[in-house]
Motif scaffolding. Structure first.
Motif, PDB file in Angstrom:
ATOM      1  N   GLU A  73      -4.803  -9.638  -1.298  1.00 52.78           N
ATOM      2  CA  GLU A  73      -4.397  -8.965  -0.063  1.00 52.78           C
ATOM      3  C   GLU A  73      -5.309  -7.781   0.242  1.00 52.78           C
ATOM      4  O   GLU A  73      -5.587  -7.471   1.410  1.00 52.78           O
ATOM      5  N   MET A  74      -5.802  -7.111  -0.796  1.00 49.32           N
ATOM      6  CA  MET A  74      -6.690  -5.964  -0.610  1.00 49.32           C
ATOM      7  C   MET A  74      -8.070  -6.391  -0.094  1.00 49.32           C
ATOM      8  O   MET A  74      -8.731  -5.659   0.635  1.00 49.32           O
ATOM      9  N   ILE A  75      -8.483  -7.601  -0.451  1.00 43.46           N
ATOM     10  CA  ILE A  75      -9.809  -8.077  -0.037  1.00 43.46           C
ATOM     11  C   ILE A  75      -9.777  -8.689   1.360  1.00 43.46           C
ATOM     12  O   ILE A  75     -10.622  -8.378   2.202  1.00 43.46           O
ATOM     13  N   SER A  76      -8.792  -9.541   1.600  1.00 46.08           N
ATOM     14  CA  SER A  76      -8.815 -10.279   2.876  1.00 46.08           C
ATOM     15  C   SER A  76      -7.429 -10.465   3.487  1.00 46.08           C
ATOM     16  O   SER A  76      -7.219 -11.391   4.266  1.00 46.08           O
ATOM     17  N   GLY A  77      -6.485  -9.592   3.142  1.00 43.62           N
ATOM     18  CA  GLY A  77      -5.121  -9.763   3.646  1.00 43.62           C
ATOM     19  C   GLY A  77      -4.534  -8.518   4.252  1.00 43.62           C
ATOM     20  O   GLY A  77      -5.224  -7.746   4.925  1.00 43.62           O
ATOM     21  N   GLU A  78      -3.270  -8.298   3.980  1.00 44.57           N
ATOM     22  CA  GLU A  78      -2.508  -7.224   4.624  1.00 44.57           C
ATOM     23  C   GLU A  78      -2.741  -5.849   4.018  1.00 44.57           C
ATOM     24  O   GLU A  78      -2.163  -4.870   4.477  1.00 44.57           O
ATOM     25  N   LEU A  79      -3.573  -5.754   2.967  1.00 42.29           N
ATOM     26  CA  LEU A  79      -3.891  -4.456   2.351  1.00 42.29           C
ATOM     27  C   LEU A  79      -5.403  -4.225   2.357  1.00 42.29           C
ATOM     28  O   LEU A  79      -5.958  -3.601   1.461  1.00 42.29           O
ATOM     29  N   ASN A  80      -6.074  -4.733   3.411  1.00 42.41           N
ATOM     30  CA  ASN A  80      -7.539  -4.731   3.421  1.00 42.41           C
ATOM     31  C   ASN A  80      -8.178  -3.463   3.984  1.00 42.41           C
ATOM     32  O   ASN A  80      -9.391  -3.397   4.145  1.00 42.41           O
ATOM     33  N   THR A  81      -7.379  -2.452   4.293  1.00 37.57           N
ATOM     34  CA  THR A  81      -7.935  -1.157   4.714  1.00 37.57           C
ATOM     35  C   THR A  81      -7.270  -0.047   3.902  1.00 37.57           C
ATOM     36  O   THR A  81      -6.164  -0.225   3.370  1.00 37.57           O
ATOM     37  N   ASN A  82      -7.930   1.094   3.828  1.00 37.90           N
ATOM     38  CA  ASN A  82      -7.395   2.218   3.048  1.00 37.90           C
ATOM     39  C   ASN A  82      -6.046   2.693   3.573  1.00 37.90           C
ATOM     40  O   ASN A  82      -5.156   3.049   2.794  1.00 37.90           O
ATOM     41  N   SER A  83      -5.885   2.707   4.904  1.00 41.93           N
ATOM     42  CA  SER A  83      -4.620   3.178   5.474  1.00 41.93           C
ATOM     43  C   SER A  83      -3.474   2.245   5.106  1.00 41.93           C
ATOM     44  O   SER A  83      -2.355   2.689   4.837  1.00 41.93           O
ATOM     45  N   LYS A  84      -3.754   0.941   5.044  1.00 41.68           N
ATOM     46  CA  LYS A  84      -2.717  -0.022   4.662  1.00 41.68           C
ATOM     47  C   LYS A  84      -2.362   0.115   3.180  1.00 41.68           C
ATOM     48  O   LYS A  84      -1.240  -0.174   2.776  1.00 41.68           O
ATOM     49  N   ARG A  85      -3.317   0.547   2.371  1.00 41.35           N
ATOM     50  CA  ARG A  85      -3.067   0.711   0.943  1.00 41.35           C
ATOM     51  C   ARG A  85      -2.320   2.009   0.651  1.00 41.35           C
ATOM     52  O   ARG A  85      -1.566   2.088  -0.312  1.00 41.35           O
ATOM     53  N   VAL A  86      -2.560   3.012   1.485  1.00 39.82           N
ATOM     54  CA  VAL A  86      -1.918   4.316   1.274  1.00 39.82           C
ATOM     55  C   VAL A  86      -0.414   4.226   1.511  1.00 39.82           C
ATOM     56  O   VAL A  86       0.371   4.897   0.830  1.00 39.82           O
ATOM     57  N   LEU A  87       0.004   3.387   2.456  1.00 39.42           N
ATOM     58  CA  LEU A  87       1.427   3.307   2.815  1.00 39.42           C
ATOM     59  C   LEU A  87       2.310   2.933   1.622  1.00 39.42           C
ATOM     60  O   LEU A  87       3.268   3.655   1.315  1.00 39.42           O
ATOM     61  N   PRO A  88       2.051   1.812   0.907  1.00 36.25           N
ATOM     62  CA  PRO A  88       2.894   1.515  -0.271  1.00 36.25           C
ATOM     63  C   PRO A  88       2.748   2.543  -1.383  1.00 36.25           C
ATOM     64  O   PRO A  88       3.695   2.783  -2.134  1.00 36.25           O
ATOM     65  N   LEU A  89       1.562   3.178  -1.485  1.00 42.30           N
ATOM     66  CA  LEU A  89       1.354   4.200  -2.508  1.00 42.30           C
ATOM     67  C   LEU A  89       2.272   5.396  -2.286  1.00 42.30           C
ATOM     68  O   LEU A  89       2.998   5.824  -3.199  1.00 42.30           O
ATOM     69  N   LEU A  90       2.286   5.925  -1.063  1.00 43.59           N
ATOM     70  CA  LEU A  90       3.127   7.085  -0.766  1.00 43.59           C
ATOM     71  C   LEU A  90       4.608   6.716  -0.768  1.00 43.59           C
ATOM     72  O   LEU A  90       5.451   7.502  -1.191  1.00 43.59           O
ATOM     73  N   ALA A  91       4.919   5.497  -0.286  1.00 42.90           N
ATOM     74  CA  ALA A  91       6.311   5.043  -0.307  1.00 42.90           C
ATOM     75  C   ALA A  91       6.817   4.912  -1.745  1.00 42.90           C
ATOM     76  O   ALA A  91       7.975   5.230  -2.034  1.00 42.90           O
ATOM     77  N   ALA A  92       5.947   4.452  -2.649  1.00 44.66           N
ATOM     78  CA  ALA A  92       6.328   4.322  -4.052  1.00 44.66           C
ATOM     79  C   ALA A  92       6.622   5.687  -4.663  1.00 44.66           C
ATOM     80  O   ALA A  92       7.613   5.857  -5.387  1.00 44.66           O
ATOM     81  N   PHE A  93       5.774   6.687  -4.366  1.00 40.35           N
ATOM     82  CA  PHE A  93       6.006   8.032  -4.896  1.00 40.35           C
ATOM     83  C   PHE A  93       7.328   8.602  -4.370  1.00 40.35           C
ATOM     84  O   PHE A  93       8.115   9.187  -5.123  1.00 40.35           O
ATOM     85  N   ALA A  94       7.577   8.400  -3.064  1.00 40.19           N
ATOM     86  CA  ALA A  94       8.841   8.884  -2.490  1.00 40.19           C
ATOM     87  C   ALA A  94      10.026   8.133  -3.093  1.00 40.19           C
ATOM     88  O   ALA A  94      11.088   8.716  -3.310  1.00 40.19           O
ATOM     89  N   GLY A  95       9.809   6.837  -3.397  1.00 42.82           N
ATOM     90  CA  GLY A  95      10.862   6.023  -3.992  1.00 42.82           C
ATOM     91  C   GLY A  95      11.114   6.308  -5.451  1.00 42.82           C
ATOM     92  O   GLY A  95      12.076   5.803  -6.034  1.00 42.82           O
ATOM     93  N   VAL A  96      10.258   7.104  -6.066  1.00 44.54           N
ATOM     94  CA  VAL A  96      10.464   7.552  -7.448  1.00 44.54           C
ATOM     95  C   VAL A  96      11.099   8.943  -7.466  1.00 44.54           C
ATOM     96  O   VAL A  96      12.054   9.203  -8.205  1.00 44.54           O
ATOM     97  N   VAL A  97      10.572   9.836  -6.629  1.00 47.98           N
ATOM     98  CA  VAL A  97      11.026  11.231  -6.632  1.00 47.98           C
ATOM     99  C   VAL A  97      12.444  11.363  -6.098  1.00 47.98           C
ATOM    100  O   VAL A  97      13.282  12.071  -6.685  1.00 47.98           O
ATOM    101  N   THR A  98      12.751  10.683  -4.983  1.00 52.65           N
ATOM    102  CA  THR A  98      14.065  10.847  -4.344  1.00 52.65           C
ATOM    103  C   THR A  98      15.229  10.406  -5.229  1.00 52.65           C
ATOM    104  O   THR A  98      16.220  11.138  -5.347  1.00 52.65           O
ATOM    105  N   PRO A  99      15.177   9.231  -5.884  1.00 57.11           N
ATOM    106  CA  PRO A  99      16.274   8.860  -6.797  1.00 57.11           C
ATOM    107  C   PRO A  99      16.459   9.862  -7.932  1.00 57.11           C
ATOM    108  O   PRO A  99      17.594  10.138  -8.337  1.00 57.11           O
TER     109      PRO A  99
END
Length: 329
Positions: A73-99
């Motif tokens: 997905e990072m090479i030729s799919g839905e995570l092929n740009t830096n902005s698309k990769r940042v979204l799950p990264l930041l969501a994961a951090f928020a999904g760890v800190v908030t609980p």
């Protein structure tokens, strides 16, 4: 026979097998076979028992498979740009800190319960991906890629949390050796090696070193996945090693590794359960941390990033899909 073939090839087959195995695990753990069920987990094969071989060994192959899908997905799919990769990264951090914060607000006032904040921080990647895959085409490919990336990042954060706050100690010499093996894997990739043998040998050594280090061995699967070549040429023929590895692993993951993991880990005994347990501060803290903290953290992070136009909405994705994914985590 055609129905069986269609089921095996279907996208939802892995999720169905996972849920069936989980149900079977719960039933077995609360049946006359419970004693044999729990004893089976702790039968030793060599240096580890069966449960450890599944959770540390076979699940490393699952993480390898998911890692290959994410890299694709990072090479030729839905995570092929830096902005698309940042979204799950930041969501994961928020999904760890908030609980963790939700847990601390509920149970943190009692000193002996404070240390439980790490329990609700992790997403069970196998169950989360299994359930979303069961929904098939009703969920966008972008959302499946988002959940896979988020869940892997979430698990990696959880591994770090366990190593730093809950582990008996990390062997840094083994970690340094693992880093050296990772360097060899990257070098092998850069040199254009396409045959699976060097990656298999180095990947096995990497898994052993990570396991010895005290860090969860499944991280080796993700690291190995990131070093498998995307494509190359062998005697004028274009080959796609990543695709071949994923194809070779798919049925093993869906019909052996995930069901076995689910069967052995979902079997919770209710023999000593009482209604009073539901009102224990740790139970309430963990439950609300997961149920409220996860969805609030993940959905809020995505909503703020998208509404502020810092990051674009994932392709062909709706807000109900994002909220449903947050609940699934």
């Amino acid at each position: 026979m055609n129905h069986m073939k269609a089921f095996i090839q279907s996208e939802s087959s892995g999720g169905i097998m996972l849920l069936l195995a989980a149900i079977l695990g719960v039933i077995t753990a609360n049946s006359p076979l419970a004693e044999q069920y729990f004893a089976l987990m702790h039968v030793y094969w060599g240096p580890m028992d069966i449960l450890e071989w599944v959770n540390d060994g076979l699940m490393a192959l699952f993480f390898l498979y998911v890692g290959l899908e994410i890299k694709s997905e990072m090479i030729s799919g839905e995570l092929n740009t830096n902005s698309k990769r940042v979204l799950p990264l930041l969501a994961a951090f928020a999904g760890v800190v908030t609980p963790a914060l939700v847990y601390f607000l509920i149970a943190g006032s009692v000193p002996e319960y404070t240390h439980g904040w790490g329990i609700p921080t992790a997403t069970d990647i196998a169950f989360a991906i299994g359930v979303i895959m069961m929904l098939g085409k009703r969920v966008s490919q972008a959302m499946k890629a988002f959940l896979s990336a988020l869940a892997v990042i979430d698990d990696l954060i959880a591994i770090v949390v366990i190593a730093l706050f809950y582990g008996a100690g990390v062997n840094f010499m083994d970690l340094i050796a693992a880093a050296a093996v990772t360097g060899l894997l990257i070098y092998t990739n850069k040199q254009g090696y396409l045959r699976p043998l060097p990656y298999c040998v180095l990947g096995l050594v990497l898994w052993y070193l990570v396991l010895k280090s005290g860090v969860h061995a499944t991280i080796a699967g993700v690291v190995l996945a990131m070093t498998i070549p995307f494509k190359g040429k062998v005697i004028d023929k274009v080959v796609y090693p990543m695709e071949e590895w994923a194809h070779a692993l798919r049925n093993w993951v869906n019909f052996l590794i995930i069901p076995l993991f689910s069967f052995l880990n979902a079997g919770v005994s209710f023999a000593d359960f009482s209604i009073d347990n539901l009102f224990h501060p740790v139970i309430i803290g963990v439950s609300f941390g997961l149920i409220l903290g996860k969805q609030l953290g993940i959905f809020s992070a995505v909503y703020i990033l998208v509404q502020s136009k810092a990051i674009k909405m994932p392709t062909k994705t709706t807000w109900p899909e994002i909220y449903g994914t947050a609940i699934l985590c």
